[in-house]
Design an enzyme around this catalytic site. Sequence first.
Site, PDB file in Angstrom:
ATOM      1  N   LYS A  19      27.550  38.694  47.131  1.00  0.00           N
ATOM      2  CA  LYS A  19      27.215  37.511  46.349  1.00  0.00           C
ATOM      3  C   LYS A  19      27.055  37.879  44.872  1.00  0.00           C
ATOM      4  CE  LYS A  19      23.682  33.814  46.614  1.00  0.00           C
ATOM      5  NZ  LYS A  19      22.504  33.400  47.420  1.00  0.00           N
ATOM      6  N   SER A  60      22.973  28.958  48.741  1.00  0.00           N
ATOM      7  CA  SER A  60      23.675  29.386  47.540  1.00  0.00           C
ATOM      8  C   SER A  60      24.723  30.479  47.781  1.00  0.00           C
ATOM      9  CB  SER A  60      22.665  29.908  46.500  1.00  0.00           C
ATOM     10  OG  SER A  60      21.878  30.964  46.999  1.00  0.00           O
ATOM     11  N   SER A  61      24.823  30.980  49.016  1.00  0.00           N
ATOM     12  CA  SER A  61      25.833  32.010  49.312  1.00  0.00           C
ATOM     13  C   SER A  61      27.146  31.371  49.761  1.00  0.00           C
ATOM     14  CB  SER A  61      25.307  32.962  50.397  1.00  0.00           C
ATOM     15  OG  SER A  61      24.028  33.439  50.086  1.00  0.00           O
ATOM     16  N   ILE A  89      16.465  32.082  50.034  1.00  0.00           N
ATOM     17  CA  ILE A  89      15.088  31.707  49.717  1.00  0.00           C
ATOM     18  C   ILE A  89      14.698  30.368  50.342  1.00  0.00           C
ATOM     19  CG2 ILE A  89      15.583  30.498  47.548  1.00  0.00           C
ATOM     20  CD1 ILE A  89      13.020  31.723  46.410  1.00  0.00           C
ATOM     21  N   GLY A  90      15.682  29.637  50.837  1.00  0.00           N
ATOM     22  CA  GLY A  90      15.375  28.366  51.486  1.00  0.00           C
ATOM     23  C   GLY A  90      16.432  28.000  52.514  1.00  0.00           C
ATOM     24  N   GLY A  91      17.293  28.996  52.822  1.00  0.00           N
ATOM     25  CA  GLY A  91      18.396  28.765  53.742  1.00  0.00           C
ATOM     26  C   GLY A  91      19.727  29.179  53.147  1.00  0.00           C
ATOM     27  N   SER A  92      19.706  29.936  52.059  1.00  0.00           N
ATOM     28  CA  SER A  92      20.919  30.206  51.286  1.00  0.00           C
ATOM     29  C   SER A  92      21.920  31.129  51.960  1.00  0.00           C
ATOM     30  CB  SER A  92      20.560  30.778  49.912  1.00  0.00           C
ATOM     31  OG  SER A  92      19.940  29.802  49.126  1.00  0.00           O
TER      32      SER A  92
END
Length: 580
Positions: free
Chosen positions: A145, A220-221, A241-244
Site C-alpha cells: 500500500k 483504504s487498501s 484502522i476501521g476496516g481498511s
Amino acid sequence: MEIQGLEVAPLSALLLGGSVAALLLLTLRWNRRKRRILCKMERARRRRQAALEHMERAVQRFKQENPGVNPGPILSLSLVELTEKIQNGSLSPESVLYTYIEKALEVHKDVNCLTDFFPECEAQLQDAKKQNNKGLLYGVPISIKDNFNYKGHDSSMGLVNFLERPSSEDCVLVQVLKKQGAVPFVKTNVPQSMLNFDCSNLIFGQTVNPMRHKKSSGGSSGGEAALITSGGSILGFGSDIGGSVRLPSSFCGICGFKPTGNRLSKRGISTSAQGQKTVIAMVGPLARDVDSVVLCMRALLCDDMFRLDPTVPPIPFNEEVYTSPRPLRVGYYETDGFTMPSPSMKRAVLEMKLLLEKAGHTLVAFTPPRVEYATFELCSRGVLSDGGATLLDKFKGDLIDPNLKQQIQCYRIPRVIKTLLSIIAKPLFPRLSYLLQNLRDMGSIKELWKHHVEAEEYRHEFIARWKELDLDVMLCPVPSPAFTIGYPGRLSVAVSYTILYNLLDFPAGVVPVTAVTTEDEKDLKHYKGYYKDPWDKLFREAVEGSVGLPAAVQCVALPWEEELCLRFMKEVETLAREQN
C-alpha cells in the site's frame, strides 16, 4: 454629514476599495498556491508514468532474453504452489517477477491501481538469490500500500503535502519481507488521507472495482485489493484502522486479515491519524486465499521481526493451534442492530452458520453490546478526539477530493456550531445528532482520560459476554457487496461492522463465501434500515446493481489468537468452496 472632517461617501468608497483590493490579493495568493499544488500533482503523475514505462521496458527486455516463458501457468499458481516451485528450482524467480510486473501493468490499465514501481526490485532479487537462507517467501513478488515506507520513494497517502518527501529507509515490515526473500515491486493507490473506504485522490485518480467499474474497490487498501483480485499481485499488504484491509477484501472478493494491534510491526507505516489510542490501527496481508495469508504470517512472525522492532512481542506462529482438528464453539450474529445488513450480508452469515453446524461445530447466538455507543461515543470520538485537527493539518495547502468533501467539511464546522446542529437534528435524525456530538474535540485532558477508561470498560464488557458463552471465535457480517463509487464517503456509519474490532483490538479476517443473487436484489427493494434516516437510504442505493458480485463474512478471535482466527477462516473458506 462629516466624520472628523471627512465626508461619509468618500470614506465608504475608500473602505470599499480597500476591501476589493484585499479580496483581489487573497484571490491572487490562492491562485498562485493552487498553481503550485497542481504543478506538484503533475510532477507526481509524470513520475508515475515514468515508473510504468520503466516496468514496460523491463518486461520487454526480459521477454527478448527469455522468449520461452509462458505467463499463464505462473499466474494460475497459488502462493503455496508458487513458493514450492521456486524453492525446488522448477520456476526461476526472474520469470515470476517479470510475469507479475507485466500482469500488474495490464491490471493497472484497467482499474488504475498503481502509484509507483520499485526498479530496485531487479537488484534486490539478485540479492535474495545470494542469501544462504532463502526464506519462506523467496522469489515472491509483493505489492504494498502507498503508505508503507520504501527507501527512496514517497508515501503520499494521496496528499500533496507528502509528495517529494522520499522515505529514508524501508518500514520494518518491508525489511522483514526482504529477509524472507520476498521482492516488493509496486505501490498501490489509496483514498486521500486514507480515512475513507472509497479509493480516490486528486493525484492518482479513482481506482475502480475490477468486477464492475461503477463500483468501488473499497478503501483504504483499495489499490491492493483491485490488483490482487485481477491477478496482478499474489500477496499484498495494507493497513486497517476501521476496516481498511477487510472492506476492500470484501468488495473485491479476496481474503484480508487484520491481526491484533501489535502482532506485526507498524514502524515506518505512515498514517493521517497518528496519536489517537482508542481505535487501534494495524497492518495485514491481502491474498486470494487463506493459505496465502497463513504462509505470510508464518514468514513474518520470525526473529527478524522481533529484533527489528522490539516492541512486537516475540510470539512465533503457533502451528499446533492452527492445525488443531478440535470442533469450535462459534458465536454468530447477522446484524449489529445499528447498520441493517444488506440481504446478501445476512444470507452469507446464516448460510455459513448452517454449514458450520453440519461440519460439527457448535453455533451460539451472540448480540454485540451497545454498538451505537461503541461506534459514535468511542470510535468516532476516539479517532477525532482532537476535533479532527491532526487530520485537517494534512490538508493544508491541498485540494480536497470530491469523495471526501462532505467528511472534511463536517470536521471543519466550529465546535459551537456542531453542538447547535446536533440539537436541531436530534428530533428527525438522531444518528446524525449523535455523530455531531462526538465530532468535537475532547476539551480537556481529563475528558480524554475518561474516554480511554470508557473504551477499556467496553472492551471488558464485550469480552465478558464472549466468555459467558464460552466462545472460541465469532462469525459476523462485513459490509458487502461493493458500494457504488461516491457512496463510501457519505456512509461512514457502515463501518460499524469492522471498526468495532479495531476498538476491541481483536484479530479479524474476511473470507468471500457467496455472490449476490437476483433474489437478494429483489429483497433489497424492501430495505428500510433501523433508523429510516438518510444513511439508511444511502446504504440501499450504495449496494444496488450488484448481482454476481461477491459477499463475504468476517471471522474474529480474541486478542493474540491470530492462529485460531486463521484456522476458523480456513474452515469457512473450505466449507464455502465445497458448497459452491
